[in-house]
Motif scaffolding. Structure first.
Motif, mmCIF file in Angstrom:
data_model
loop_
_atom_site.group_PDB
_atom_site.id
_atom_site.type_symbol
_atom_site.label_atom_id
_atom_site.label_comp_id
_atom_site.label_asym_id
_atom_site.label_seq_id
_atom_site.Cartn_x
_atom_site.Cartn_y
_atom_site.Cartn_z
ATOM 1 N N GLY A 1 0.797 -1.222 0.000
ATOM 2 C CA GLY A 1 0.000 0.000 0.000
ATOM 3 C C GLY A 1 0.826 1.267 0.000
ATOM 4 O O GLY A 1 0.283 2.363 0.164
ATOM 5 N N GLY A 2 2.126 1.137 -0.223
ATOM 6 C CA GLY A 2 2.991 2.305 -0.263
ATOM 7 C C GLY A 2 2.806 3.143 -1.506
ATOM 8 O O GLY A 2 3.091 4.340 -1.503
ATOM 9 N N VAL A 3 2.354 2.510 -2.598
ATOM 10 C CA VAL A 3 2.020 3.238 -3.821
ATOM 11 C C VAL A 3 0.657 2.756 -4.301
ATOM 12 O O VAL A 3 0.231 1.639 -3.979
ATOM 13 C CB VAL A 3 3.077 3.053 -4.937
ATOM 14 N N ASP A 4 -0.031 3.594 -5.058
ATOM 15 C CA ASP A 4 -1.371 3.255 -5.556
ATOM 16 C C ASP A 4 -1.317 2.491 -6.874
ATOM 17 O O ASP A 4 -2.094 1.564 -7.093
ATOM 18 C CB ASP A 4 -2.199 4.531 -5.729
ATOM 19 N N LEU A 5 -0.454 2.921 -7.757
ATOM 20 C CA LEU A 5 -0.256 2.220 -9.028
ATOM 21 C C LEU A 5 1.210 2.321 -9.406
ATOM 22 O O LEU A 5 1.946 3.148 -8.858
ATOM 23 C CB LEU A 5 -1.145 2.766 -10.139
ATOM 24 N N ALA A 6 1.636 1.480 -10.334
ATOM 25 C CA ALA A 6 3.066 1.397 -10.604
ATOM 26 C C ALA A 6 3.350 1.004 -12.039
ATOM 27 O O ALA A 6 2.599 0.248 -12.662
ATOM 28 C CB ALA A 6 3.712 0.379 -9.662
ATOM 29 N N LEU A 7 4.455 1.519 -12.548
ATOM 30 C CA LEU A 7 5.081 1.024 -13.765
ATOM 31 C C LEU A 7 6.274 0.182 -13.348
ATOM 32 O O LEU A 7 6.971 0.517 -12.381
ATOM 33 C CB LEU A 7 5.557 2.180 -14.647
ATOM 34 N N THR A 8 6.535 -0.901 -14.080
ATOM 35 C CA THR A 8 7.692 -1.738 -13.777
ATOM 36 C C THR A 8 8.344 -2.204 -15.069
ATOM 37 O O THR A 8 7.734 -2.169 -16.141
ATOM 38 C CB THR A 8 7.288 -2.989 -12.965
ATOM 39 N N HIS B 1 -2.812 -8.513 -11.768
ATOM 40 C CA HIS B 1 -3.307 -7.135 -11.853
ATOM 41 C C HIS B 1 -2.411 -6.251 -12.729
ATOM 42 O O HIS B 1 -2.523 -5.026 -12.680
ATOM 43 C CB HIS B 1 -3.448 -6.497 -10.466
ATOM 44 N N GLY B 2 -1.550 -6.877 -13.519
ATOM 45 C CA GLY B 2 -0.673 -6.104 -14.391
ATOM 46 C C GLY B 2 -1.074 -6.218 -15.842
ATOM 47 O O GLY B 2 -1.759 -7.163 -16.246
ATOM 48 N N GLU B 3 -0.647 -5.257 -16.627
ATOM 49 C CA GLU B 3 -0.861 -5.290 -18.077
ATOM 50 C C GLU B 3 0.397 -4.777 -18.760
ATOM 51 O O GLU B 3 0.984 -3.783 -18.327
ATOM 52 C CB GLU B 3 -2.074 -4.437 -18.465
ATOM 53 N N PRO C 1 -4.244 -2.003 -9.541
ATOM 54 C CA PRO C 1 -5.097 -3.004 -8.888
ATOM 55 C C PRO C 1 -6.507 -2.511 -8.640
ATOM 56 O O PRO C 1 -6.779 -1.300 -8.673
ATOM 57 C CB PRO C 1 -4.351 -3.272 -7.568
ATOM 58 N N PRO C 2 -7.441 -3.430 -8.367
ATOM 59 C CA PRO C 2 -8.832 -3.035 -8.087
ATOM 60 C C PRO C 2 -8.904 -2.142 -6.849
ATOM 61 O O PRO C 2 -8.040 -2.180 -5.974
ATOM 62 C CB PRO C 2 -9.528 -4.384 -7.832
ATOM 63 N N GLY C 3 -9.943 -1.332 -6.796
ATOM 64 C CA GLY C 3 -10.161 -0.492 -5.629
ATOM 65 C C GLY C 3 -9.451 0.840 -5.662
ATOM 66 O O GLY C 3 -9.386 1.541 -4.645
#
Length: 297
Positions: free
Chosen positions: A141-148, A156-158, A267-269
């Motif tokens: 929960g340290g970040v809401d969304l991410a690029l990797t 939950h990735g695309e 991710p959802p939510g």
């Protein structure tokens, strides 16, 4: 007397140009071919000039159409920008966005610029770490969304893009020819590090670590000084560096490196603001058709 252009006619003109003909433009616009042709005719009548000329079985832009093209694109883009800014819900709050060091400079600035313009009341907190750490912060929960950047794509990735890992050095340098090979490998958490070490081991290429940090400033400094080579994603390599491929790579006994995926994890939510930032990320990577395409029926 001032007259106003019908923007629907201008959009039809652009669609004919960019889709490659009236038939395909009609499908894009959701109308019959006769209706699309009629819109072009109405625009020509309003401007009192011919926009297209027939050439064989297709169409080409007439001189007047070539003059109109750039202005039409600006007009439609401005209309769409105004429409979007007025219709897009204005969110508030904060979005924590995790991005690895290796792609932040190449891809993130236009994303943040576009999002800030669309959502000026949302604060984006950028968290820059190696992809492994970004994924861990996403789970905690340290970040809401991410690029990797990864070789695979998780839950939950695309995958937004694939890109090859390549060996990079300074033009005219000889670091790639030295034995043992001086390499900037990144920190222990860097996803490129084990891949590069494994590849060097398979080809029995002796090597030594020169720089073991993931931040790109010291990596670039080492490369510019001609002290080492480094594995980087091809699309992230600054123009001032040289990519060793083909004969140059074989002469230096540099092993081939695999492709990586640039993944988005949303991710959802997520909050509405975070979902909107995710949409900006997707739009930035998808890109849009550009250039003057000559229409043909």
């Amino acid at each position: 007397m001032r007259r106003d252009l019908d923007l629907a006619l201008v959009r039809a003109f652009l669609t004919v140009v960019e889709s490659g003909g009236v038939t395909r433009a009609a499908a894009v616009l959701g109308m019959s071919q006769a209706a699309a042709s009629q819109q072009i005719k109405r625009l020509e009548e309003a401007l009192d000039c011919r926009l297209f000329e027939r050439q064989g079985r297709g169409l080409v832009l007439a001189p007047a159409g070539e003059r109109l093209l750039a202005q039409a694109r600006r007009l439609v883009a401005m209309n769409d920008e105004v429409w979007s800014s007025m219709r897009t819900p204005q969110f508030e709050g904060e979005v924590r966005f995790g991005v690895p060091y290796d792609i932040i400079g190449s891809f993130v600035p236009p994303i943040l610029r576009g999002f800030a313009k669309a959502q000026p009341r949302v604060r984006v907190s950028l968290v820059c770490e190696d992809s492994k750490i970004v994924r861990e912060q996403l789970k905690s929960g340290g970040v809401d969304l991410a690029l990797t950047t990864e070789t695979e794509c998780g839950r939950h990735g695309e995958t937004l893009r694939t890109d090859r890992l390549v060996w990079v050095g300074t033009p005219g340098g000889d670091a790639h020819l030295k034995d043992p090979l001086p390499v900037s490998l990144g920190a222990p958490t860097c996803v490129f590090r084990p891949i590069a070490i494994e590849a060097l081991g398979k080809t029995r290429r002796d090597w030594r670590a020169v720089c073991e940090v993931s931040r790109l400033e010291p990596v670039y400094a080492v490369l510019e000084a001609g002290l080492a080579v480094a594995p980087l994603l091809r699309s992230s390599v600054p123009e001032r560096f040289e990519i060793f491929a083909g004969a140059a790579a074989r002469a230096a006994k540099l092993p081939s490196l695999p492709e990586f995926r640039i993944n988005l994890y949303a991710p959802p939510g997520l909050s509405p603001a975070a979902r909107d930032l995710a949409d900006h990320v997707r739009a930035s990577f998808s890109g849009r058709p550009r250039g003057n395409q000559m229409p043909n029926n």
